[in-house]
Scaffold this motif. Sequence first.
Motif, PDB file in Angstrom:
ATOM      1  N   SER A   7     114.957 -17.333 -14.096  1.00  0.00           N
ATOM      2  CA  SER A   7     114.135 -16.060 -14.512  1.00  0.00           C
ATOM      3  C   SER A   7     112.626 -16.098 -14.742  1.00  0.00           C
ATOM      4  O   SER A   7     111.961 -15.384 -14.471  1.00  0.00           O
ATOM      5  CB  SER A   7     115.009 -15.149 -15.543  1.00  0.00           C
ATOM      6  OG  SER A   7     115.010 -15.548 -16.681  1.00  0.00           O
ATOM      7  N   GLY A   8     112.441 -17.232 -15.521  1.00  0.00           N
ATOM      8  CA  GLY A   8     111.009 -17.244 -15.984  1.00  0.00           C
ATOM      9  C   GLY A   8     109.995 -17.404 -15.042  1.00  0.00           C
ATOM     10  O   GLY A   8     109.030 -16.671 -15.194  1.00  0.00           O
ATOM     11  N   GLU A   9     110.120 -18.014 -14.025  1.00  0.00           N
ATOM     12  CA  GLU A   9     109.269 -17.904 -12.928  1.00  0.00           C
ATOM     13  C   GLU A   9     109.172 -16.696 -12.140  1.00  0.00           C
ATOM     14  O   GLU A   9     108.030 -16.527 -11.553  1.00  0.00           O
ATOM     15  CB  GLU A   9     109.680 -19.100 -11.984  1.00  0.00           C
ATOM     16  CG  GLU A   9     109.058 -20.670 -12.301  1.00  0.00           C
ATOM     17  CD  GLU A   9     109.917 -21.081 -13.369  1.00  0.00           C
ATOM     18  OE1 GLU A   9     110.982 -20.613 -13.966  1.00  0.00           O
ATOM     19  OE2 GLU A   9     109.564 -22.153 -13.973  1.00  0.00           O
ATOM     20  N   GLN A  10     110.298 -15.944 -12.166  1.00  0.00           N
ATOM     21  CA  GLN A  10     109.878 -14.561 -11.511  1.00  0.00           C
ATOM     22  C   GLN A  10     108.945 -13.997 -12.502  1.00  0.00           C
ATOM     23  O   GLN A  10     108.367 -12.958 -11.475  1.00  0.00           O
ATOM     24  CB  GLN A  10     111.455 -13.908 -11.471  1.00  0.00           C
ATOM     25  CG  GLN A  10     111.469 -12.524 -10.780  1.00  0.00           C
ATOM     26  CD  GLN A  10     112.704 -12.031 -10.331  1.00  0.00           C
ATOM     27  OE1 GLN A  10     113.630 -12.786 -10.712  1.00  0.00           O
ATOM     28  NE2 GLN A  10     112.704 -10.635  -9.802  1.00  0.00           N
ATOM     29  N   VAL A  11     108.797 -13.907 -13.623  1.00  0.00           N
ATOM     30  CA  VAL A  11     107.890 -13.145 -14.388  1.00  0.00           C
ATOM     31  C   VAL A  11     106.516 -13.483 -13.964  1.00  0.00           C
ATOM     32  O   VAL A  11     105.819 -12.717 -13.873  1.00  0.00           O
ATOM     33  CB  VAL A  11     108.315 -13.128 -15.981  1.00  0.00           C
ATOM     34  CG1 VAL A  11     107.335 -12.606 -16.774  1.00  0.00           C
ATOM     35  CG2 VAL A  11     109.506 -12.886 -16.151  1.00  0.00           C
TER      36      VAL A  11
END
Length: 415
Positions: free
Chosen positions: A72-76
């Motif tokens: 999820s970090g990369e989606q941000v």
Amino acid sequence: MGIVVQKFGGTSVADSKKIKNVANAVIKEYKNGNQVVVVVSAMGHSTDYLINLAGEITQKPDNREMDMLISSGEQVSMALLAMAIHEAGYPAVSLLASQVGILTESVHNRARIIDVKTEKLEKHLSENKIIVVAGFQGITKEGEITTLGRGGSDTSAVALAVALKADRCDIYTDVRAVYTADPRYVPKASRLEQVSYIEMLELARVGANVLHPRSVETANQFNVPMRVRSSFYLDDPGTLIIGVEDMEIYRPVNGVAADKSQVRIAILKVPDQPGIAARIFGALSKNNISVDMIIQSLEEDNANNIAFTVDETDLNSTLSILEEVRMNLGAKEIVVDNDIAKISIVGAGMIDRPGIAASMFEALAEQNINIKMIATSEIKISCLVEKERAHEAVRALHSKFELDDENAEADKVKL
Ligand code: ASP
Ligand code: MG
């Protein structure tokens, strides 16, 4: 003119100001007339933060749920970067790996990329959009989200560069280049203008920490020119990573590195019979534990001592597997040594040049540093030494192999 893949690591997108700075770097390439595909890591230390959160819930998180969490970090960061590009007046679209079609094997937490679909990417590029892709993640053919292993965004970038037949793959990071040693403890580390894939791969494996080893492996396999450069000094060309045949080799050693994350395990007094090593290391490999250095020495009474190193994160699982093997074999005991560091010298120029190992041992002897274990490959020699003497050992080898840059600029210090 051509396709350029740019990858920005966590420190380059750590906050909104840095994301705006990255947007400028991307737009600069775009304004030069290139088609630009950007790969981002998660902001700052957010992947560590997510892993710690999971640790507060459970000591044994499910691998699938772990991937759901840490991808999820990369989606941000990808969405924020696309917005920053819009804000500057340029067209951009962000895409998850599942939307691009970055297919991986069905393994959680350390999946390998099998294929990258290009239809959607090509469509957006033909509409003159800058594409921002979430690094580190993939999707299986069953539609499950996977991750590629820590630091895996580098590998996402190279895989995209291969699929799109990009002209360049630029890895932007928080150092200006690849150095002959870690400038944080080797002030005289010198900048490498070029380094070969095989050297970079060894350096990445022995703890240089600049690139994800699989990214270099893939770049080598498909001959993608890779560059390591700084997102804060956009005019600095950084270090070019290319095939050894394109490189001028003028010295035996190109880099010295220390890896302080290994532990040494010894199993004492195992019977001296055929098949014993196969049983020990077979059991470890079945459990996906990779063993690095191995040494076997003959004890009295037809018994051997076998010692090897593993990454410290694998220590507990290694010990439980080994204890079972030890009982079955009737070996005496298992001994763990945490106080070690692996020091390595790497250089394509050491092939066919005798005396390099001897010089290495000599440099360590001059500092009165004891060697606990030795391993060699064609372009690398590693020695285990006491952990607290690791940096001193690296500095001694760095001088011995004439890598010191007396005019080393302050530019190399981490930003
Ligand atoms: N965000 C991931 C990590 O911290 C992937 C990467 O940075 O390349 O490991
Ligand atoms: Mg990284």
